[in-house]
Design a protein around this motif. Sequence first.
Motif, PDB file in Angstrom:
ATOM      1  N   PRO A 148      -9.375  -2.641   6.087  1.00 62.93           N
ATOM      2  CA  PRO A 148      -8.695  -1.932   6.891  1.00 62.93           C
ATOM      3  C   PRO A 148      -7.321  -2.145   6.627  1.00 62.93           C
ATOM      4  N   GLU A 149      -6.705  -3.500   6.201  1.00 66.47           N
ATOM      5  CA  GLU A 149      -5.446  -3.964   5.867  1.00 66.47           C
ATOM      6  C   GLU A 149      -4.940  -3.204   4.493  1.00 66.47           C
ATOM      7  N   VAL A 150      -5.929  -3.090   3.577  1.00 61.41           N
ATOM      8  CA  VAL A 150      -5.412  -2.200   2.434  1.00 61.41           C
ATOM      9  C   VAL A 150      -5.061  -0.771   2.716  1.00 61.41           C
ATOM     10  N   PHE A 151      -5.944  -0.131   3.489  1.00 60.05           N
ATOM     11  CA  PHE A 151      -5.786   1.188   3.928  1.00 60.05           C
ATOM     12  C   PHE A 151      -4.591   1.422   4.852  1.00 60.05           C
ATOM     13  N   ARG A 152      -4.370   0.524   5.731  1.00 59.52           N
ATOM     14  CA  ARG A 152      -3.202   0.357   6.443  1.00 59.52           C
ATOM     15  C   ARG A 152      -1.873   0.585   5.569  1.00 59.52           C
ATOM     16  N   GLU A 178       4.191  -3.532  -3.097  1.00 66.08           N
ATOM     17  CA  GLU A 178       4.215  -4.510  -3.990  1.00 66.08           C
ATOM     18  C   GLU A 178       4.046  -5.896  -3.154  1.00 66.08           C
ATOM     19  N   ASP A 179       4.925  -6.038  -2.280  1.00 66.13           N
ATOM     20  CA  ASP A 179       4.917  -7.199  -1.458  1.00 66.13           C
ATOM     21  C   ASP A 179       3.487  -7.329  -0.562  1.00 66.13           C
ATOM     22  N   GLY A 180       3.120  -6.081  -0.015  1.00 60.05           N
ATOM     23  CA  GLY A 180       2.012  -6.069   0.753  1.00 60.05           C
ATOM     24  C   GLY A 180       0.580  -6.514  -0.081  1.00 60.05           C
ATOM     25  N   MET A 181       0.595  -5.682  -1.352  1.00 58.38           N
ATOM     26  CA  MET A 181      -0.342  -6.074  -2.099  1.00 58.38           C
ATOM     27  C   MET A 181      -0.550  -7.554  -2.641  1.00 58.38           C
ATOM     28  N   ASN A 182       0.589  -7.997  -2.892  1.00 61.38           N
ATOM     29  CA  ASN A 182       0.643  -9.348  -3.505  1.00 61.38           C
ATOM     30  C   ASN A 182       0.252 -10.406  -2.156  1.00 61.38           C
ATOM     31  N   THR A 183       0.573  -9.981  -1.138  1.00 62.33           N
ATOM     32  CA  THR A 183       0.044 -10.673   0.086  1.00 62.33           C
ATOM     33  C   THR A 183      -1.549 -10.434   0.366  1.00 62.33           C
ATOM     34  N   LEU A 184      -1.996  -9.318   0.072  1.00 61.68           N
ATOM     35  CA  LEU A 184      -3.565  -9.046   0.347  1.00 61.68           C
ATOM     36  C   LEU A 184      -4.251  -9.662  -0.777  1.00 61.68           C
ATOM     37  N   THR A 185      -3.939  -9.518  -2.177  1.00 60.06           N
ATOM     38  CA  THR A 185      -4.472 -10.231  -3.073  1.00 60.06           C
ATOM     39  C   THR A 185      -4.421 -11.816  -3.257  1.00 60.06           C
ATOM     40  N   ALA A 186      -3.693 -12.396  -2.452  1.00 62.99           N
ATOM     41  CA  ALA A 186      -3.648 -13.803  -2.507  1.00 62.99           C
ATOM     42  C   ALA A 186      -3.452 -14.315  -3.618  1.00 62.99           C
ATOM     43  N   GLY A 187      -2.742 -13.674  -4.696  1.00 64.59           N
ATOM     44  CA  GLY A 187      -2.730 -14.481  -5.926  1.00 64.59           C
ATOM     45  C   GLY A 187      -4.081 -14.142  -7.007  1.00 64.59           C
ATOM     46  N   ASP A 193      -6.350 -11.161  -8.651  1.00 66.66           N
ATOM     47  CA  ASP A 193      -6.286  -9.678  -9.381  1.00 66.66           C
ATOM     48  C   ASP A 193      -6.677  -8.362  -8.320  1.00 66.66           C
ATOM     49  N   PHE A 194      -7.789  -8.590  -7.570  1.00 66.41           N
ATOM     50  CA  PHE A 194      -8.143  -7.723  -6.629  1.00 66.41           C
ATOM     51  C   PHE A 194      -8.177  -8.241  -5.276  1.00 66.41           C
ATOM     52  N   VAL A 195      -8.497  -7.061  -4.260  1.00 68.30           N
ATOM     53  CA  VAL A 195      -8.583  -7.209  -2.823  1.00 68.30           C
ATOM     54  C   VAL A 195      -9.689  -6.274  -2.679  1.00 68.30           C
ATOM     55  N   TYR A 196     -10.575  -6.376  -1.558  1.00 72.28           N
ATOM     56  CA  TYR A 196     -11.599  -5.731  -0.905  1.00 72.28           C
ATOM     57  C   TYR A 196     -11.203  -4.609  -0.493  1.00 72.28           C
ATOM     58  N   PHE A 197     -11.786  -3.325  -0.707  1.00 70.61           N
ATOM     59  CA  PHE A 197     -11.498  -2.199  -0.015  1.00 70.61           C
ATOM     60  C   PHE A 197     -12.761  -1.966   0.850  1.00 70.61           C
ATOM     61  N   LEU A 198     -13.835  -1.609   0.397  1.00 69.80           N
ATOM     62  CA  LEU A 198     -15.098  -1.381   1.336  1.00 69.80           C
ATOM     63  C   LEU A 198     -16.477  -1.617   0.452  1.00 69.80           C
TER      64      LEU A 198
END
Length: 178
Positions: A39-43, A55-64, A66-71
């Motif tokens: 949900p944070e990605v979609f937000r 960019e700042d938001g994605m860098n936070t969500l990926t936590a360093g 390459d990828f972050v969970y979508f669904l």
Amino acid sequence: MSKSVVEYTARRITYDTPLPIAEVIARLDKEVNKAGGGPEVFRLLSTAQTRAELEDGMNTLTAGRDFVYFLGAAYHKWMNAYRGTTDTPQTYGYNFGNPLVAQTMLRHDLTAALHVPPKIVIVEKADGSGTRVAYDDPASVIAVPSASGESVNPELVEAAGELSRKFEALIQAITKAD
């Protein structure tokens, strides 16, 4: 109205590992920050107003990483319900990605969005001997001609190849038996 058809060949890649599915899922969840994604990605994607904010938001969500969970989806659960059984091997589909990586392809061909974010399927082997992870190589489904007879944009080929390399590294990390 017009219709065009472009035929292409994709590559399906499958990794078999003796690791139990719970271990593979735990590793994947950590690597794609499942707890902080979804949900944070979609937000973020629906509210970001500037490149810096995205960019700042994605860098936070990926936590360093390459990828972050979508669904995701637990296919075995609804298959068991539909069939009235309990014997479908655990099967999970995961969509994960990174819009900062995706834009390197989408800027060359917006139809790359057909396969962004990419998806994998994690299947428990029916005999309990481990886990299988399968996916379609992103470069093989993203870097395709726009129309029949055209060549593929070389910048798109390069960007999709980089995604494939990152994807491969992730899959190897989550399936490697220690």
